[in-house]
Design a protein around this motif. Sequence first.
Motif, PDB file in Angstrom:
ATOM      1  N   GLY A 186      11.563   1.663 -13.664  1.00 29.27           N
ATOM      2  CA  GLY A 186      12.946   1.973 -14.002  1.00 29.27           C
ATOM      3  C   GLY A 186      13.695   0.685 -14.227  1.00 29.27           C
ATOM      4  N   PRO A 187      14.982   0.760 -14.525  1.00 35.01           N
ATOM      5  CA  PRO A 187      15.717  -0.474 -14.771  1.00 35.01           C
ATOM      6  C   PRO A 187      15.792  -1.379 -13.548  1.00 35.01           C
ATOM      7  CG  PRO A 187      17.149   1.454 -14.883  1.00 35.01           C
ATOM      8  CD  PRO A 187      15.766   1.955 -14.806  1.00 35.01           C
ATOM      9  N   TRP A 188      16.011  -0.773 -12.366  1.00 29.85           N
ATOM     10  CA  TRP A 188      16.179  -1.625 -11.191  1.00 29.85           C
ATOM     11  C   TRP A 188      15.101  -1.405 -10.145  1.00 29.85           C
ATOM     12  CZ3 TRP A 188      20.273   1.600 -12.855  1.00 29.85           C
ATOM     13  CH2 TRP A 188      21.162   0.958 -13.717  1.00 29.85           C
ATOM     14  N   SER A 189      14.186  -0.538 -10.436  1.00 29.30           N
ATOM     15  CA  SER A 189      13.177  -0.221  -9.437  1.00 29.30           C
ATOM     16  C   SER A 189      11.865   0.070 -10.143  1.00 29.30           C
ATOM     17  CB  SER A 189      13.605   1.008  -8.625  1.00 29.30           C
ATOM     18  OG  SER A 189      13.688   2.130  -9.468  1.00 29.30           O
ATOM     19  N   ALA A 190      10.801   0.033  -9.392  1.00 25.76           N
ATOM     20  CA  ALA A 190       9.503   0.349  -9.974  1.00 25.76           C
ATOM     21  C   ALA A 190       8.652   1.009  -8.912  1.00 25.76           C
ATOM     22  CB  ALA A 190       8.821  -0.923 -10.483  1.00 25.76           C
ATOM     23  N   GLU A 191       7.843   1.945  -9.355  1.00 27.84           N
ATOM     24  CA  GLU A 191       6.932   2.612  -8.436  1.00 27.84           C
ATOM     25  C   GLU A 191       5.593   1.896  -8.514  1.00 27.84           C
ATOM     26  OE1 GLU A 191       6.654   7.210  -7.753  1.00 27.84           O
ATOM     27  OE2 GLU A 191       5.002   6.559  -8.989  1.00 27.84           O
ATOM     28  N   VAL A 192       5.030   1.650  -7.346  1.00 23.32           N
ATOM     29  CA  VAL A 192       3.754   0.950  -7.286  1.00 23.32           C
ATOM     30  C   VAL A 192       2.705   1.902  -6.750  1.00 23.32           C
ATOM     31  CG1 VAL A 192       2.503  -0.954  -6.224  1.00 23.32           C
ATOM     32  CG2 VAL A 192       4.891  -1.238  -6.835  1.00 23.32           C
ATOM     33  N   ILE A 193       1.629   2.058  -7.477  1.00 28.99           N
ATOM     34  CA  ILE A 193       0.518   2.840  -6.955  1.00 28.99           C
ATOM     35  C   ILE A 193      -0.391   1.873  -6.211  1.00 28.99           C
ATOM     36  CG2 ILE A 193      -0.731   2.692  -9.174  1.00 28.99           C
ATOM     37  CD1 ILE A 193      -1.946   5.407  -8.454  1.00 28.99           C
ATOM     38  N   LEU A 194      -0.696   2.204  -4.968  1.00 31.55           N
ATOM     39  CA  LEU A 194      -1.469   1.293  -4.137  1.00 31.55           C
ATOM     40  C   LEU A 194      -2.951   1.420  -4.445  1.00 31.55           C
ATOM     41  CD1 LEU A 194       0.363   1.925  -0.779  1.00 31.55           C
ATOM     42  CD2 LEU A 194       0.648   0.038  -2.327  1.00 31.55           C
ATOM     43  N   ILE A 195      -3.692   0.381  -4.103  1.00 30.51           N
ATOM     44  CA  ILE A 195      -5.131   0.458  -4.329  1.00 30.51           C
ATOM     45  C   ILE A 195      -5.768   1.499  -3.422  1.00 30.51           C
ATOM     46  CG2 ILE A 195      -5.474  -1.869  -5.221  1.00 30.51           C
ATOM     47  CD1 ILE A 195      -6.248  -2.738  -2.427  1.00 30.51           C
ATOM     48  N   THR A 196      -5.033   1.943  -2.393  1.00 26.79           N
ATOM     49  CA  THR A 196      -5.592   2.946  -1.486  1.00 26.79           C
ATOM     50  C   THR A 196      -5.243   4.368  -1.914  1.00 26.79           C
ATOM     51  OG1 THR A 196      -3.640   2.615  -0.117  1.00 26.79           O
ATOM     52  CG2 THR A 196      -5.617   1.458   0.529  1.00 26.79           C
ATOM     53  N   ASP A 197      -4.491   4.531  -3.006  1.00 23.53           N
ATOM     54  CA  ASP A 197      -4.191   5.868  -3.498  1.00 23.53           C
ATOM     55  C   ASP A 197      -5.482   6.514  -3.995  1.00 23.53           C
ATOM     56  OD1 ASP A 197      -1.452   7.355  -4.780  1.00 23.53           O
ATOM     57  OD2 ASP A 197      -3.388   7.920  -5.619  1.00 23.53           O
ATOM     58  N   PRO A 198      -5.673   7.791  -3.661  1.00 25.88           N
ATOM     59  CA  PRO A 198      -6.926   8.428  -4.092  1.00 25.88           C
ATOM     60  C   PRO A 198      -7.103   8.454  -5.612  1.00 25.88           C
ATOM     61  CG  PRO A 198      -5.536   9.963  -2.849  1.00 25.88           C
ATOM     62  CD  PRO A 198      -4.878   8.635  -2.784  1.00 25.88           C
ATOM     63  N   GLU A 199      -6.013   8.279  -6.346  1.00 28.04           N
ATOM     64  CA  GLU A 199      -6.143   8.294  -7.801  1.00 28.04           C
ATOM     65  C   GLU A 199      -6.401   6.907  -8.373  1.00 28.04           C
ATOM     66  OE1 GLU A 199      -2.834  10.053  -9.731  1.00 28.04           O
ATOM     67  OE2 GLU A 199      -2.825  11.704  -8.321  1.00 28.04           O
ATOM     68  N   HIS A 200      -6.405   5.911  -7.533  1.00 27.31           N
ATOM     69  CA  HIS A 200      -6.489   4.558  -8.059  1.00 27.31           C
ATOM     70  C   HIS A 200      -7.885   3.983  -7.881  1.00 27.31           C
ATOM     71  CE1 HIS A 200      -5.757   0.247  -8.498  1.00 27.31           C
ATOM     72  NE2 HIS A 200      -4.725   0.606  -9.210  1.00 27.31           N
ATOM     73  N   GLY A 201      -8.390   3.381  -8.908  1.00 26.73           N
ATOM     74  CA  GLY A 201      -9.652   2.675  -8.823  1.00 26.73           C
ATOM     75  C   GLY A 201      -9.443   1.223  -9.188  1.00 26.73           C
ATOM     76  N   THR A 202      -9.982   0.341  -8.405  1.00 20.64           N
ATOM     77  CA  THR A 202      -9.836  -1.088  -8.680  1.00 20.64           C
ATOM     78  C   THR A 202     -11.190  -1.643  -9.106  1.00 20.64           C
ATOM     79  OG1 THR A 202      -8.390  -1.064  -6.751  1.00 20.64           O
ATOM     80  CG2 THR A 202      -8.872  -3.195  -7.737  1.00 20.64           C
ATOM     81  N   PRO A 203     -11.276  -2.249 -10.272  1.00 19.48           N
ATOM     82  CA  PRO A 203     -12.543  -2.877 -10.657  1.00 19.48           C
ATOM     83  C   PRO A 203     -12.762  -4.122  -9.795  1.00 19.48           C
ATOM     84  CG  PRO A 203     -11.047  -2.667 -12.541  1.00 19.48           C
ATOM     85  CD  PRO A 203     -10.254  -2.376 -11.319  1.00 19.48           C
ATOM     86  N   VAL A 204     -13.819  -4.114  -9.010  1.00 20.71           N
ATOM     87  CA  VAL A 204     -14.047  -5.228  -8.100  1.00 20.71           C
ATOM     88  C   VAL A 204     -15.437  -5.827  -8.311  1.00 20.71           C
ATOM     89  CG1 VAL A 204     -12.518  -4.383  -6.292  1.00 20.71           C
ATOM     90  CG2 VAL A 204     -14.918  -3.718  -6.278  1.00 20.71           C
ATOM     91  N   ARG A 205     -15.615  -6.976  -7.706  1.00 22.37           N
ATOM     92  CA  ARG A 205     -16.872  -7.672  -7.763  1.00 22.37           C
ATOM     93  C   ARG A 205     -17.167  -8.120  -6.343  1.00 22.37           C
ATOM     94  NH1 ARG A 205     -18.061 -12.762  -8.676  1.00 22.37           N
ATOM     95  NH2 ARG A 205     -15.870 -13.289  -8.708  1.00 22.37           N
TER      96      ARG A 205
END
Lengths: 149, 388
Positions: free
Chosen positions: B173-192
């Motif tokens: 948003g203009p003054w705020s932003a939503e952050v999806i955490l790496i621990t959210d079940p919908e989030h996948g982080t490409p890792v090595r």
Amino acid sequence: MLLSVIFGLVLTVFPLPAWLDVLRPAFVVLVVLYWSVNAPRLGGIALGFFSGFALDVFQGPVLGQHALALSLVAYIAVREAQRIRTKPALQQALVVFGALAVYEFAVFAIDGWSGHPVTSPLRWVHTVTGALIWPPVAAILGYRSRARI
Amino acid sequence: MAAFGTAAGRPLQGRDGAAGFRFTVYAALAVVIMYLDQRQHYLERLRYVLQAAAYPVQLAVNSPPAAWSSIRRSFEGRDQLQAENASLKARQRDLELRSMRYEDLARENAELRGLRAALPPVADRWLPAEIVNVQLSSLRQRLLIDRGAVNGVFKGQAVLDDRGLIGQTTNVGPWSAEVILITDPEHGTPVRIERTGLRTIAVGAGDATSLALPYLPANADIKQGDLLVTSGLGGVFPHGYPVARVTEVHREAVQPLAQVRAAPLAHIGTDSEVVLVWFRPDHPAAPAPQAASVNGVKAGNAALQPQAAPPRPTAAPAPAMPKPAPEAARTPPRTGPAPRPKPATEPAPEAEATSPAEGPPPAVESPESKPRDPAEPQPETQPPKGNR
């Protein structure tokens, strides 16, 4: 009426620790149910739609998801308003449980359709707590509305 | 909301029919909105406005806890503050000692790579942000932060804390932003895996203290205590930022995949401040932009959908990637002199000082990780799935 919806929204968005969050009833749904049952002409499905939309803004993965689910709940409640209203509180709670289950199922289905499936059984817990908390919520809302009239 | 008035004022004629009709209208409206939002991304603008409208409410809702914590802080004892001060000083000294040789190492690294001058760190700019609202349930692990488009925040931006990766922005948003955490079940982080160079995806497990690595075969070379760093694939996170540490590895004879859990290094549950990072787009360690990365939206979504393209652990092995060559081809933006001689590049000063371990990896990586890397095809299959 608007005030109660906003208050319900606040209660829904209010940060809680994770274990309590699972138990948190869907207050907005309860409020919409109350008004749909007790004043079907006042808010009705529009109330469901718009409060659902507000809910979407705060925590919906897809805009319109809660709007649809809440319109559905409001529709059922408005149709069955007379039958639900005359029942004692305990049976009302059972009906509310059913309505919450319908709501959660609608949200769940849309979640799945839009590619955010969360199949944890924990998501159903709030239907039970919602039904349990229905009598006090209805009493408070009833008291407030009677006081105003 | 004005529509209430009109709808409520209208008398209901023939109760059931009217209610049914209105329900149909609203349901259709909701479905149209969902379709537009989901498939077409037409509503970005509306979302932006709504996020702006919602921000004051979110601020207000969060104010009691915030007030409580600020009151508690103002009554903190003198001893406590002194102790904190001492520990911060110690930490500062440690960090300075660690970074003392950074310049030297950076130059040395550049020489080894055959570059003329050391590359600047991949992180171009930092912006600290305050956490305004937290949703940590098993279904959603999100944060709301007090920086938005006016601060230059964009969708799909990496968010870190001082220990590791936290997540990425989803709705801005203009003054705020939503952050999806790496621990959210919908989030996948490409890792090595830092020790071996094996790449995979870390999926959120729905609580703030664990990640799951569901795509590793049972014979994968991974053990407790392994450090997971971002792999730089997926187009969101740059290469080499610490993410998590492996906490448990279960191998069962009947299961083709190993059950691996990792604990995020970032203090997700207790942070009150996070850092937004902008990366130099032309840096070798920068997040690999997709060919069509003109719209950052799709690139952001790609990493959100790990389950959309489940890997086939049995199909992957030998024929898919016999030698390291295809890998270089797959990550074109990494225009280092040689096709990625070192997996453990140190991109930024605040990442952990793992430079001494930089020697062995090249030798280890190619023979060991290639033949059995089920998650390998993932990052490249994701981008097309970006819009589901």
